[in-house]
Write a protein that holds these residues in place. Sequence first.
Motif, short mmCIF file in Angstrom:
data_model
loop_
_atom_site.label_atom_id
_atom_site.label_comp_id
_atom_site.label_asym_id
_atom_site.label_seq_id
_atom_site.Cartn_x
_atom_site.Cartn_y
_atom_site.Cartn_z
N THR A 1 43.48 44.44 92.27
CA THR A 1 44.31 44.30 91.07
C THR A 1 45.23 43.09 91.13
OG1 THR A 1 45.88 45.88 92.06
CG2 THR A 1 44.24 46.78 90.54
N GLY A 2 45.13 42.29 92.19
CA GLY A 2 45.93 41.09 92.29
C GLY A 2 45.43 40.23 93.45
N LEU A 3 45.44 38.92 93.26
CA LEU A 3 44.96 38.00 94.29
C LEU A 3 45.83 36.75 94.28
CD1 LEU A 3 42.80 36.98 96.34
CD2 LEU A 3 41.52 36.11 94.37
N ARG A 4 46.27 36.35 95.46
CA ARG A 4 46.96 35.07 95.61
C ARG A 4 46.58 34.46 96.96
NH1 ARG A 4 53.32 33.47 96.51
NH2 ARG A 4 52.89 31.26 96.84
N CYS A 5 46.16 33.20 96.93
CA CYS A 5 45.85 32.47 98.16
C CYS A 5 46.71 31.21 98.21
CB CYS A 5 44.36 32.13 98.22
SG CYS A 5 43.29 33.59 98.29
N GLY A 6 46.50 30.38 99.23
CA GLY A 6 47.29 29.17 99.36
C GLY A 6 48.69 29.40 99.87
N ILE A 7 48.93 30.55 100.49
CA ILE A 7 50.27 30.87 100.99
C ILE A 7 50.46 30.22 102.36
CG2 ILE A 7 51.84 32.73 101.64
CD1 ILE A 7 50.23 34.54 99.67
N THR A 8 51.45 29.35 102.46
CA THR A 8 51.68 28.61 103.71
C THR A 8 52.59 29.37 104.66
OG1 THR A 8 53.52 27.44 102.65
CG2 THR A 8 51.35 26.39 102.57
N THR A 9 53.52 30.14 104.11
CA THR A 9 54.47 30.87 104.95
C THR A 9 54.91 32.13 104.24
OG1 THR A 9 56.59 30.71 106.12
CG2 THR A 9 56.45 29.60 104.01
N ILE A 10 55.21 33.15 105.04
CA ILE A 10 55.72 34.39 104.46
C ILE A 10 57.08 34.69 105.05
CG2 ILE A 10 53.48 35.40 103.89
CD1 ILE A 10 53.61 36.98 106.48
N VAL A 11 57.90 35.36 104.28
CA VAL A 11 59.26 35.69 104.69
C VAL A 11 59.35 37.20 104.85
CG1 VAL A 11 61.70 35.55 104.10
CG2 VAL A 11 60.14 33.70 103.44
N GLY A 12 59.76 37.64 106.05
CA GLY A 12 59.95 39.06 106.30
C GLY A 12 61.41 39.37 106.57
N THR A 13 61.69 40.59 106.98
CA THR A 13 63.07 40.98 107.22
C THR A 13 63.65 40.31 108.45
OG1 THR A 13 62.27 42.92 108.42
CG2 THR A 13 62.78 43.22 106.09
N HIS A 14 62.79 39.80 109.34
CA HIS A 14 63.27 39.20 110.58
C HIS A 14 63.00 37.70 110.68
CE1 HIS A 14 64.26 43.18 111.95
NE2 HIS A 14 63.02 43.57 111.80
N GLY A 15 62.63 37.07 109.57
CA GLY A 15 62.41 35.64 109.62
C GLY A 15 61.12 35.21 108.93
N GLU A 16 60.70 33.97 109.19
CA GLU A 16 59.52 33.39 108.56
C GLU A 16 58.33 33.40 109.51
OE1 GLU A 16 61.50 30.16 105.50
OE2 GLU A 16 60.78 29.48 107.45
N HIS A 17 57.14 33.40 108.90
CA HIS A 17 55.90 33.32 109.67
C HIS A 17 55.00 32.30 108.98
CE1 HIS A 17 52.18 34.41 111.70
NE2 HIS A 17 51.62 34.66 110.53
N TRP A 18 54.54 31.29 109.74
CA TRP A 18 53.69 30.25 109.19
C TRP A 18 52.23 30.61 109.39
CZ3 TRP A 18 55.47 26.08 106.47
CH2 TRP A 18 56.86 25.90 106.46
N ALA A 19 51.44 30.36 108.36
CA ALA A 19 50.00 30.61 108.44
C ALA A 19 49.33 29.61 109.37
CB ALA A 19 49.38 30.50 107.05
N LYS A 20 48.29 30.05 110.07
CA LYS A 20 47.50 29.12 110.87
C LYS A 20 46.73 28.17 109.95
CE LYS A 20 46.92 32.49 114.60
NZ LYS A 20 47.60 33.61 113.90
N GLY A 21 46.22 28.74 108.83
CA GLY A 21 45.57 27.93 107.80
C GLY A 21 46.32 28.14 106.49
N ARG A 22 45.75 29.04 105.64
CA ARG A 22 46.41 29.45 104.42
C ARG A 22 46.16 30.94 104.24
NH1 ARG A 22 48.62 25.55 105.31
NH2 ARG A 22 48.90 23.66 104.05
N LEU A 23 47.22 31.67 103.94
CA LEU A 23 47.10 33.12 103.78
C LEU A 23 46.62 33.49 102.38
CD1 LEU A 23 50.41 34.11 105.57
CD2 LEU A 23 48.13 34.82 106.32
N CYS A 24 45.83 34.57 102.33
CA CYS A 24 45.44 35.20 101.06
C CYS A 24 45.96 36.63 101.06
CB CYS A 24 43.91 35.23 100.92
SG CYS A 24 43.24 33.81 100.06
N ARG A 25 46.53 37.00 99.93
CA ARG A 25 47.04 38.36 99.74
C ARG A 25 46.24 39.03 98.63
NH1 ARG A 25 52.69 38.13 97.31
NH2 ARG A 25 51.47 37.89 95.40
N ILE A 26 45.65 40.18 98.96
CA ILE A 26 44.84 40.91 97.99
C ILE A 26 45.46 42.28 97.76
CG2 ILE A 26 42.55 41.85 97.47
CD1 ILE A 26 41.43 39.76 99.47
N ARG A 27 45.84 42.55 96.53
CA ARG A 27 46.36 43.88 96.21
C ARG A 27 45.18 44.81 95.98
NH1 ARG A 27 49.91 44.12 91.10
NH2 ARG A 27 51.58 43.39 92.45
N LEU A 28 45.12 45.87 96.76
CA LEU A 28 43.99 46.80 96.73
C LEU A 28 44.47 48.17 96.27
CD1 LEU A 28 40.95 47.03 97.53
CD2 LEU A 28 41.74 47.89 99.75
#
Length: 198
Positions: free
Chosen positions: A78-105
């Motif tokens: 029900t949702g798709l986003r790719c090209g994510i370079t970094t994500i932000v969590g409660t404890h800081g940032e995380h950089w993708a090795k390549g590019r992250l894809c997020r799929i809402r299932l």
Amino acid sequence: MQTPDGSRPAPTPAHPTPDKRHLRTALAGLTGLLLGAAITAATASTLWPHTPTTPLRPLEAAPETDPVRSGNLQFDTTGLRCGITTIVGTHGEHWAKGRLCRIRLTITSQDSVFGQIDNEIHRLALDDGTELTLDREATQIKRQPLRTEVAAHGTITYDLWYDLPRNRHPTALRVRANDTEPPATIPLPRRDWTEGSA
């Protein structure tokens, strides 16, 4: 004119009483609201026939694919986003090795018992023929389940995270109810994604 008992009947009011006027005004207003809502819904369905039931997040696209079934579970993206370079969590940032894809299932159980779901058996197929497993680090940072369950005849929605090589594109998501069921394939659209954080 007199009634049989000699009394005069009460005069009929020429105008509605205040209570009746308020009731008529309220009913007219409600009718107008319902008519306006119906016109708005009809217009939206004409202009945007594939509007998803769940609002899309920034830079997210609706895959517009049909649900598939594996075992007693129905799967829908029900949702798709790719090209994510970094994500932000409660404890800081995380950089993708390549590019992250997020799929809402979204998963719906067709069974009368709880369904156990292992998200690590799903695979993301890429345009070069390779298949990726779930990215555990991104999944945990974003507090999405590696394993979960769905209630009998219930529905559950969450995100799957995959880390793709920089120049690769997803073509399909292969989902399985469990490791004894054959996978079902959900095709994914090819897009040029805007890079950024999520």
